[in-house]
Design a protein around this motif. Structure first.
Motif, PDB file in Angstrom:
ATOM      1  N   GLY A   1      35.281  35.502  25.761  1.00 20.16           N
ATOM      2  CA  GLY A   1      33.938  35.671  25.685  1.00 20.16           C
ATOM      3  C   GLY A   1      33.198  34.188  25.894  1.00 20.16           C
TER       4      GLY A   1
ATOM      5  N   LEU B   1      41.166  40.528  35.926  1.00 25.07           N
ATOM      6  CA  LEU B   1      40.561  40.171  34.773  1.00 25.07           C
ATOM      7  C   LEU B   1      41.260  40.792  33.755  1.00 25.07           C
ATOM      8  CD1 LEU B   1      38.734  38.494  32.874  1.00 25.07           C
ATOM      9  CD2 LEU B   1      37.124  40.481  33.022  1.00 25.07           C
ATOM     10  N   ASP B   2      42.024  40.081  32.854  1.00 24.44           N
ATOM     11  CA  ASP B   2      42.600  40.440  31.635  1.00 24.44           C
ATOM     12  C   ASP B   2      41.519  40.451  30.418  1.00 24.44           C
ATOM     13  OD1 ASP B   2      44.338  41.156  29.367  1.00 24.44           O
ATOM     14  OD2 ASP B   2      46.100  39.979  30.046  1.00 24.44           O
ATOM     15  N   GLU B   3      41.015  41.770  30.172  1.00 22.88           N
ATOM     16  CA  GLU B   3      40.067  41.701  29.109  1.00 22.88           C
ATOM     17  C   GLU B   3      40.584  41.353  27.838  1.00 22.88           C
ATOM     18  OE1 GLU B   3      37.531  45.014  29.068  1.00 22.88           O
ATOM     19  OE2 GLU B   3      37.263  44.909  31.206  1.00 22.88           O
ATOM     20  N   ASP B   4      41.979  41.588  27.598  1.00 22.31           N
ATOM     21  CA  ASP B   4      42.758  41.307  26.250  1.00 22.31           C
ATOM     22  C   ASP B   4      42.715  39.867  26.024  1.00 22.31           C
ATOM     23  OD1 ASP B   4      42.945  44.063  25.524  1.00 22.31           O
ATOM     24  OD2 ASP B   4      44.691  44.169  26.783  1.00 22.31           O
TER      25      ASP B   4
ATOM     26  N   ILE C   1      32.829  39.939  25.511  1.00 19.72           N
ATOM     27  CA  ILE C   1      34.045  40.189  26.627  1.00 19.72           C
ATOM     28  C   ILE C   1      33.427  40.474  28.096  1.00 19.72           C
ATOM     29  CG2 ILE C   1      36.204  41.388  27.070  1.00 19.72           C
ATOM     30  CD1 ILE C   1      36.182  39.634  24.797  1.00 19.72           C
ATOM     31  N   ALA C   2      34.245  39.726  28.909  1.00 22.80           N
ATOM     32  CA  ALA C   2      33.896  39.743  30.267  1.00 22.80           C
ATOM     33  C   ALA C   2      34.608  41.316  30.956  1.00 22.80           C
ATOM     34  CB  ALA C   2      34.431  38.417  31.317  1.00 22.80           C
ATOM     35  N   PHE C   3      33.824  41.702  32.079  1.00 22.59           N
ATOM     36  CA  PHE C   3      34.194  42.742  32.588  1.00 22.59           C
ATOM     37  C   PHE C   3      33.702  42.615  34.043  1.00 22.59           C
ATOM     38  CE2 PHE C   3      29.929  44.240  31.315  1.00 22.59           C
ATOM     39  CZ  PHE C   3      29.602  45.017  32.347  1.00 22.59           C
TER      40      PHE C   3
ATOM     41  N   CYS D   1      40.431  37.504  27.268  1.00 24.29           N
ATOM     42  CA  CYS D   1      39.049  37.022  27.156  1.00 24.29           C
ATOM     43  C   CYS D   1      38.650  36.706  25.988  1.00 24.29           C
ATOM     44  CB  CYS D   1      38.067  38.063  27.865  1.00 24.29           C
ATOM     45  SG  CYS D   1      36.213  37.529  28.144  1.00 24.29           S
TER      46      CYS D   1
ATOM     47  N   GLN E   1      29.099  40.521  31.170  1.00 16.32           N
ATOM     48  CA  GLN E   1      29.538  40.440  29.649  1.00 16.32           C
ATOM     49  C   GLN E   1      29.364  41.541  29.094  1.00 16.32           C
ATOM     50  OE1 GLN E   1      28.507  36.064  28.972  1.00 16.32           O
ATOM     51  NE2 GLN E   1      30.358  36.340  27.792  1.00 16.32           N
ATOM     52  N   ARG E   2      30.014  42.298  28.091  1.00 17.78           N
ATOM     53  CA  ARG E   2      29.608  43.492  27.307  1.00 17.78           C
ATOM     54  C   ARG E   2      28.498  42.926  26.169  1.00 17.78           C
ATOM     55  NH1 ARG E   2      35.524  45.654  26.886  1.00 17.78           N
ATOM     56  NH2 ARG E   2      35.437  44.202  24.915  1.00 17.78           N
TER      57      ARG E   2
ATOM     58  N   PHE F   1      31.176  39.137  37.719  1.00 16.07           N
ATOM     59  CA  PHE F   1      31.563  39.323  36.401  1.00 16.07           C
ATOM     60  C   PHE F   1      30.162  39.534  35.636  1.00 16.07           C
ATOM     61  CE2 PHE F   1      34.743  36.411  38.233  1.00 16.07           C
ATOM     62  CZ  PHE F   1      36.110  36.920  37.566  1.00 16.07           C
TER      63      PHE F   1
END
Length: 63
Positions: free
Chosen positions: A12, A5-8, A32-34, A10, A26-27, A24
Motif C-alpha cells: 500500500g 499485480l500481486d495484491e497479496d 492495497i493497489a488494484f 502489495c 488503491q482501495r 493502478f
C-alpha cells in the motif's frame, strides 16, 4: 503489454498509483493497489511502477 499485480504482496505504498494512475488505483479501506486495466499500450508508466514498487508486486510482460 500485460500488467500483473500481486495484491497479496502489495504493502500500500501508493508508488504505482503516482507512476501510472491510468493503470493502478488503491482501495480506500486498506490502501492495497488494484488494476484499473491489465492491458496497456504505453507501457513505460507501468514499467516505472514495477521498478519502484517496494514490494516487487508488479510485473509487466510483452504478451
Amino acid at each position: 503489454m500485460k500488467v500483473l499485480l500481486d495484491e497479496d504482496k502489495c504493502i500500500g505504498s501508493g508508488q504505482c498509483v503516482m507512476a501510472a494512475p491510468e493503470v493502478f488505483d488503491q482501495r480506500d479501506e486498506d490502501g492495497i493497489a488494484f488494476l484499473l486495466t491489465d492491458a496497456v499500450t504505453d507501457d513505460e508508466p507501468a514499467r516505472q511502477a514495477a521498478r519502484i514498487c517496494p514490494a516487487l508486486a508488479i510485473e509487466v510482460s510483452d504478451e
